[in-house]
Design an enzyme around this catalytic site. Structure first.
Site, PDB file in Angstrom:
ATOM      1  N   GLN A 142      -4.677  -1.509   9.506  1.00  0.00           N
ATOM      2  CA  GLN A 142      -4.541  -2.962   8.978  1.00  0.00           C
ATOM      3  C   GLN A 142      -5.119  -3.769  10.027  1.00  0.00           C
ATOM      4  O   GLN A 142      -4.862  -3.806  11.266  1.00  0.00           O
ATOM      5  CB  GLN A 142      -3.142  -3.075   8.771  1.00  0.00           C
ATOM      6  CG  GLN A 142      -2.832  -4.494   7.956  1.00  0.00           C
ATOM      7  CD  GLN A 142      -3.544  -4.630   6.664  1.00  0.00           C
ATOM      8  OE1 GLN A 142      -3.192  -3.636   5.744  1.00  0.00           O
ATOM      9  NE2 GLN A 142      -4.101  -5.466   6.341  1.00  0.00           N
ATOM     10  N   LYS A 154       0.695  -1.412  -0.083  1.00  0.00           N
ATOM     11  CA  LYS A 154       0.008   0.079  -0.019  1.00  0.00           C
ATOM     12  C   LYS A 154       0.831   1.199   0.075  1.00  0.00           C
ATOM     13  O   LYS A 154       0.588   2.058  -0.805  1.00  0.00           O
ATOM     14  CB  LYS A 154      -0.828  -0.045   1.324  1.00  0.00           C
ATOM     15  CG  LYS A 154      -2.196  -1.157   0.985  1.00  0.00           C
ATOM     16  CD  LYS A 154      -2.760  -1.370   2.336  1.00  0.00           C
ATOM     17  CE  LYS A 154      -3.607  -2.396   2.181  1.00  0.00           C
ATOM     18  NZ  LYS A 154      -4.381  -2.903   3.426  1.00  0.00           N
ATOM     19  N   ASP A 206     -10.978   2.816   3.663  1.00  0.00           N
ATOM     20  CA  ASP A 206     -11.254   1.230   3.619  1.00  0.00           C
ATOM     21  C   ASP A 206     -12.858   0.902   3.594  1.00  0.00           C
ATOM     22  O   ASP A 206     -13.435   0.058   3.071  1.00  0.00           O
ATOM     23  CB  ASP A 206     -10.947   0.740   4.548  1.00  0.00           C
ATOM     24  CG  ASP A 206      -9.966  -0.408   4.600  1.00  0.00           C
ATOM     25  OD1 ASP A 206      -9.594  -0.497   3.450  1.00  0.00           O
ATOM     26  OD2 ASP A 206      -9.089  -0.529   5.334  1.00  0.00           O
TER      27      ASP A 206
END
Ligand code: NAD
Length: 290
Positions: free
Chosen positions: A98, A54, A121
């Site tokens: 995460q 990422k 997200d």
């Protein structure tokens, strides 16, 4: 019949290039780069690999990447405090924590602490609600990537019958809602579905997001169906999807491989969502349909 292989790597590279070009214009117009903050708690090796990928994609797109690492022993209040700082930081347009988190931290507390307007997200219940009622928000990256692959392959999806196998909050449910938004007739199948092969056989579009290696067989498919395989399963023979590629590719019209299908699109959609967030926050008019 032998299916067209949907090249997710190429589609992701093209999306990243479009985002990169738009970032250049955004920087010129606003004098700053979009910023993505990624938080990693602990040393989980798979999570570390994702975070690195990422970071790399963010930099390559011309964006700012802010990495925050906390030890596996971090407390929930430490992580909450970091999320609060990132929520308040004007240079941060997107926040990604995460998952999974260590057991002493409640994922729900953290996901709902992130400002929904920086939740690239798309996991915050406010964004899940926005998707459900058709308001602009953030859609989780994996199903968004699947939708983009389907649209590139099929064009207008209106009227098609789609079966989504899996009902998780991060893949199955948002995927079904996205397909509904595109006017598909949508069935959500799951672990309690009876006669799954028969259900799948009626579908023009099959999205498999289960986590069971090779579960969907070629003889479950309607000839010519488009098959999106979200599964990532580590087996002795390497990475495989939820679809039995050898048999399915003989019946499907088009199919994503694993690896090289959905996976690369997920990260491309993350940087796309970060740019969208920056544009909204700056009131910058962006190209349609990115
Ligand atoms: P999950 O475990 O949260 O959900 C799995 C779903 O599958 C559940 O809703 C369950 O009802 C359903 N299911 C389980 N057994 C079934 C059966 N026998 N028949 C029908 N349905 C069944 O998983 P998830 O987070 O949605 O992920 C699904 C898969 O996608 C996993 O392999 C995961 O690794 C992969 N994944 C890939 C990406 C990517 O970027 N490519 C991103 C997220 C998840």
């Amino acid at each position: 019949m032998t299916a067209t292989i949907i090249d997710g790597k190429a589609a992701a590279a093209a999306l990243r290039a479009r985002v990169g070009a738009e970032v250049t214009k955004f920087r010129a117009a606003t004098g700053r780069a979009p910023g993505l903050a990624v938080v990693l708690v602990g040393e989980d090796p798979a999570s570390a690999v994702y975070v690195r990928a990422k970071h790399k994609a963010t930099i390559e797109a011309g964006m700012e990447s802010f990495e925050h690492r906390l030890p596996a022993t971090a407390t929930q209040s430490e992580l909450v405090a970091l999320v609060d700082r990132l929520n308040a930081d004007p240079a941060v347009d997107g926040i990604l924590v995460q998952l999974p988190l260590p057991p002493q931290i409640d994922e729900n507390v953290i996901v709902t602490r992130i400002d929904p307007d920086k939740d690239v997200d798309g996991f915050h219940p406010v964004n899940a609600g926005r998707l459900a009622v058709g308001l602009p928000g953030f859609v989780p990256c994996t199903p968004l990537g699947c939708l983009k692959l389907l649209q590139a392959e099929l064009g207008d999806l209106s009227g098609k019958s789609a079966v989504v196998i899996g009902r998780s909050n991060i893949v199955g449910k948002p995927m079904a809602l996205l397909l509904l938004q595109q006017s598909c007739t949508v069935t959500i199948a799951h672990s309690r579905t009876r006669d799954l092969p028969e259900v799948v056989r009626g579908a023009d579009i099959v999205v498999a997001a289960v986590g069971r290696p090779g579960m969907v067989k070629g003889d479950w498919l309607k000839p010519g169906a488009t098959v999106i395989d979200v599964g990532i399963n580590r087996t002795e023979t390497g990475l495989v999807g939820d679809v039995d590629f050898a048999s399915a590719s003989q019946v499907a019209g088009a199919i994503t491989p694993v690896p090289g299908g959905v996976g690369p699109m997920t990260i491309a959609c993350l940087i796309r969502n970060t740019l969208v967030s920056a544009a909204r926050r700056e009131g910058y008019a962006m190209k349609e349909g990115l």
